[in-house]
Design a protein around this motif. Structure first.
Motif, PDB file in Angstrom:
ATOM      1  N   ASP A  90       0.807  -1.215   0.000  1.00  0.00           N
ATOM      2  CA  ASP A  90       0.000   0.000   0.000  1.00  0.00           C
ATOM      3  C   ASP A  90       0.843   1.271   0.000  1.00  0.00           C
ATOM      4  O   ASP A  90       0.342   2.345  -0.362  1.00  0.00           O
ATOM      5  CB  ASP A  90      -0.924   0.028   1.228  1.00  0.00           C
ATOM      6  CG  ASP A  90      -2.132  -0.880   1.063  1.00  0.00           C
ATOM      7  OD1 ASP A  90      -2.214  -1.584   0.039  1.00  0.00           O
ATOM      8  OD2 ASP A  90      -2.992  -0.888   1.966  1.00  0.00           O
TER       9      ASP A  90
ATOM     10  N   TYR B  92       1.596   2.906  -3.955  1.00  0.00           N
ATOM     11  CA  TYR B  92       0.680   3.415  -4.966  1.00  0.00           C
ATOM     12  C   TYR B  92       1.404   4.490  -5.774  1.00  0.00           C
ATOM     13  O   TYR B  92       2.297   5.177  -5.259  1.00  0.00           O
ATOM     14  CB  TYR B  92      -0.568   4.011  -4.313  1.00  0.00           C
ATOM     15  CG  TYR B  92      -1.573   2.982  -3.853  1.00  0.00           C
ATOM     16  CD1 TYR B  92      -2.239   2.190  -4.787  1.00  0.00           C
ATOM     17  CD2 TYR B  92      -1.856   2.802  -2.507  1.00  0.00           C
ATOM     18  CE1 TYR B  92      -3.156   1.239  -4.369  1.00  0.00           C
ATOM     19  CE2 TYR B  92      -2.781   1.856  -2.089  1.00  0.00           C
ATOM     20  CZ  TYR B  92      -3.426   1.074  -3.032  1.00  0.00           C
ATOM     21  OH  TYR B  92      -4.334   0.127  -2.617  1.00  0.00           O
ATOM     22  N   ASN B  93       1.024   4.642  -7.024  1.00  0.00           N
ATOM     23  CA  ASN B  93       1.678   5.613  -7.892  1.00  0.00           C
ATOM     24  C   ASN B  93       1.586   7.025  -7.329  1.00  0.00           C
ATOM     25  O   ASN B  93       0.592   7.394  -6.693  1.00  0.00           O
ATOM     26  CB  ASN B  93       1.040   5.596  -9.287  1.00  0.00           C
ATOM     27  CG  ASN B  93       1.353   4.325 -10.048  1.00  0.00           C
ATOM     28  OD1 ASN B  93       2.482   3.844 -10.014  1.00  0.00           O
ATOM     29  ND2 ASN B  93       0.364   3.774 -10.727  1.00  0.00           N
TER      30      ASN B  93
ATOM     31  N   PHE C 291      -7.875   1.879  -7.140  1.00  0.00           N
ATOM     32  CA  PHE C 291      -6.709   1.500  -6.354  1.00  0.00           C
ATOM     33  C   PHE C 291      -6.632   0.002  -6.101  1.00  0.00           C
ATOM     34  O   PHE C 291      -5.724  -0.456  -5.404  1.00  0.00           O
ATOM     35  CB  PHE C 291      -6.712   2.265  -5.025  1.00  0.00           C
ATOM     36  CG  PHE C 291      -6.426   3.738  -5.192  1.00  0.00           C
ATOM     37  CD1 PHE C 291      -5.126   4.182  -5.378  1.00  0.00           C
ATOM     38  CD2 PHE C 291      -7.453   4.667  -5.193  1.00  0.00           C
ATOM     39  CE1 PHE C 291      -4.852   5.531  -5.548  1.00  0.00           C
ATOM     40  CE2 PHE C 291      -7.188   6.019  -5.356  1.00  0.00           C
ATOM     41  CZ  PHE C 291      -5.887   6.453  -5.536  1.00  0.00           C
TER      42      PHE C 291
ATOM     43  N   ALA D  91      -2.388   0.599 -10.477  1.00  0.00           N
ATOM     44  CA  ALA D  91      -2.338   1.652  -9.459  1.00  0.00           C
ATOM     45  C   ALA D  91      -1.019   1.650  -8.689  1.00  0.00           C
ATOM     46  O   ALA D  91      -0.724   2.598  -7.963  1.00  0.00           O
ATOM     47  CB  ALA D  91      -3.500   1.499  -8.483  1.00  0.00           C
ATOM     48  N   PHE D  92      -0.227   0.586  -8.871  1.00  0.00           N
ATOM     49  CA  PHE D  92       0.991   0.439  -8.076  1.00  0.00           C
ATOM     50  C   PHE D  92       2.263   0.770  -8.858  1.00  0.00           C
ATOM     51  O   PHE D  92       2.339   0.522 -10.067  1.00  0.00           O
ATOM     52  CB  PHE D  92       1.104  -0.993  -7.540  1.00  0.00           C
ATOM     53  CG  PHE D  92      -0.001  -1.370  -6.593  1.00  0.00           C
ATOM     54  CD1 PHE D  92       0.048  -0.984  -5.265  1.00  0.00           C
ATOM     55  CD2 PHE D  92      -1.092  -2.096  -7.026  1.00  0.00           C
ATOM     56  CE1 PHE D  92      -0.965  -1.321  -4.384  1.00  0.00           C
ATOM     57  CE2 PHE D  92      -2.117  -2.442  -6.166  1.00  0.00           C
ATOM     58  CZ  PHE D  92      -2.057  -2.053  -4.834  1.00  0.00           C
TER      59      PHE D  92
ATOM     60  N   TYR E 268       1.825   6.826   2.044  1.00  0.00           N
ATOM     61  CA  TYR E 268       0.646   7.139   1.236  1.00  0.00           C
ATOM     62  C   TYR E 268      -0.521   7.532   2.126  1.00  0.00           C
ATOM     63  O   TYR E 268      -0.727   6.954   3.191  1.00  0.00           O
ATOM     64  CB  TYR E 268       0.271   5.915   0.385  1.00  0.00           C
ATOM     65  CG  TYR E 268      -0.807   6.209  -0.617  1.00  0.00           C
ATOM     66  CD1 TYR E 268      -0.498   6.778  -1.847  1.00  0.00           C
ATOM     67  CD2 TYR E 268      -2.137   5.942  -0.323  1.00  0.00           C
ATOM     68  CE1 TYR E 268      -1.496   7.076  -2.760  1.00  0.00           C
ATOM     69  CE2 TYR E 268      -3.141   6.240  -1.242  1.00  0.00           C
ATOM     70  CZ  TYR E 268      -2.805   6.797  -2.456  1.00  0.00           C
ATOM     71  OH  TYR E 268      -3.792   7.103  -3.348  1.00  0.00           O
TER      72      TYR E 268
ATOM     73  N   TYR F 114      -4.548   7.756   2.367  1.00  0.00           N
ATOM     74  CA  TYR F 114      -5.813   7.322   1.775  1.00  0.00           C
ATOM     75  C   TYR F 114      -6.789   8.485   1.660  1.00  0.00           C
ATOM     76  O   TYR F 114      -7.661   8.490   0.791  1.00  0.00           O
ATOM     77  CB  TYR F 114      -6.437   6.209   2.620  1.00  0.00           C
ATOM     78  CG  TYR F 114      -5.669   4.919   2.573  1.00  0.00           C
ATOM     79  CD1 TYR F 114      -5.792   4.054   1.488  1.00  0.00           C
ATOM     80  CD2 TYR F 114      -4.820   4.542   3.604  1.00  0.00           C
ATOM     81  CE1 TYR F 114      -5.092   2.857   1.437  1.00  0.00           C
ATOM     82  CE2 TYR F 114      -4.116   3.354   3.564  1.00  0.00           C
ATOM     83  CZ  TYR F 114      -4.255   2.525   2.477  1.00  0.00           C
ATOM     84  OH  TYR F 114      -3.552   1.346   2.430  1.00  0.00           O
TER      85      TYR F 114
ATOM     86  N   CYS G 148      -5.434  10.517  -1.311  1.00  0.00           N
ATOM     87  CA  CYS G 148      -5.236   9.685  -2.512  1.00  0.00           C
ATOM     88  C   CYS G 148      -3.921  10.042  -3.194  1.00  0.00           C
ATOM     89  O   CYS G 148      -3.838  10.142  -4.423  1.00  0.00           O
ATOM     90  CB  CYS G 148      -6.401   9.837  -3.495  1.00  0.00           C
ATOM     91  SG  CYS G 148      -7.970   9.245  -2.844  1.00  0.00           S
TER      92      CYS G 148
ATOM     93  N   ARG H  19       0.741  10.280  -2.417  1.00  0.00           N
ATOM     94  CA  ARG H  19       1.873  10.090  -1.526  1.00  0.00           C
ATOM     95  C   ARG H  19       2.080  11.308  -0.644  1.00  0.00           C
ATOM     96  O   ARG H  19       1.802  12.431  -1.027  1.00  0.00           O
ATOM     97  CB  ARG H  19       3.155   9.852  -2.336  1.00  0.00           C
ATOM     98  CG  ARG H  19       3.262   8.472  -2.919  1.00  0.00           C
ATOM     99  CD  ARG H  19       4.598   8.278  -3.608  1.00  0.00           C
ATOM    100  NE  ARG H  19       4.583   7.056  -4.400  1.00  0.00           N
ATOM    101  CZ  ARG H  19       5.513   6.723  -5.285  1.00  0.00           C
ATOM    102  NH1 ARG H  19       6.549   7.543  -5.467  1.00  0.00           N
ATOM    103  NH2 ARG H  19       5.428   5.599  -5.963  1.00  0.00           N
TER     104      ARG H  19
END
Length: 208
Positions: free
Chosen positions: A41, A44-45, A60, A65-66, A89, A91, A94, A96
């Motif tokens: 987790d 994520y990009n 996601f 998404a990764f 990251y 949430y 959405c 980093r």
């Protein structure tokens, strides 16, 4: 620390299956400061170039998404005995965060996340691959409990997302990776007997 002394363990399974419980039990079973946990987790990009509205439309629970390239690079660095700066990251945003987490190489590196066994390059680096299996209804209940408390979602939002996104993505991408696992833990994080057996096996690997 050389790579022949480092054991890479991959732990996969659907969201809410109990992967965190399995990781916790493994960490507790090994000597203190013996394990570094790398959550999928965190990778994520980076979506800094996108608007908030565009970020909200990202799926996601899709492999795209990764940031697999960064994850594989950093796992390789840990295996080579080099420290990494693991991304973090949010949430809620959405995206980093600016902060990173400094991770030192340890004798055991655990890579944990829903699609940990999906990427072949990453999978081939693992000495042990674990799939945490769990009844879909139980996973939904856990998702409701987690997302309403930690992520500010309503029950209807969680159920709607589960039916439209989580369930189909699980069936398409996550469930099929079960065949790549060396060990399957049925009943998810509630299967303490299965988890303890895995912990004993990992202890024997590390001792070698």
């Amino acid at each position: 620390m050389t790579n022949d002394k480092i054991t890479i363990i991959g732990i996969a399974g659907g969201t809410g299956s109990g992967k965190t419980t399995v990781v916790k039990k493994i960490v507790e079973a090994l000597p203190p400061h013996h394990v570094a946990v790398v959550p999928l987790d965190s990778y994520y990009n980076d979506t800094s170039h996108m608007t908030e509205e565009e970020r909200r439309t990202i799926n996601f629970d899709h492999p795209d998404a990764f940031d697999w390239k960064l994850l594989i690079k950093q796992i390789n660095e840990l295996r080579e005995g080099k420290a990494i700066e693991q991304p973090t990251y949010s949430y809620l945003k959405c995206n980093r965060e600016k902060e990173t987490i400094h991770v030192e190489p340890k004798p055991v590196i655990i890579v944990e996340g829903i699609m940990t066994l999906l990427n072949k390059r990453l999978r081939d680096m693992m000495d042990l691959r674990i799939f945490v299996d769990c009844d879909p209804d139980e996973r939904l209940i856990r998702n409701i409990q987690r997302d309403t408390i930690d992520r500010g979602r309503t029950v209807s939002m969680v159920v709607d997302r589960y039916l439209k996104v989580l369930k189909p993505m699980h069936e398409q991408f996550i469930e099929p990776t079960k065949r790549f696992a060396h060990v399957i833990i049925p009943e998810g994080g509630d299967n303490l007997k299965g988890i303890n057996m895995v912990c004993k096996y990992i202890e024997s690997i590390v001792e070698k």
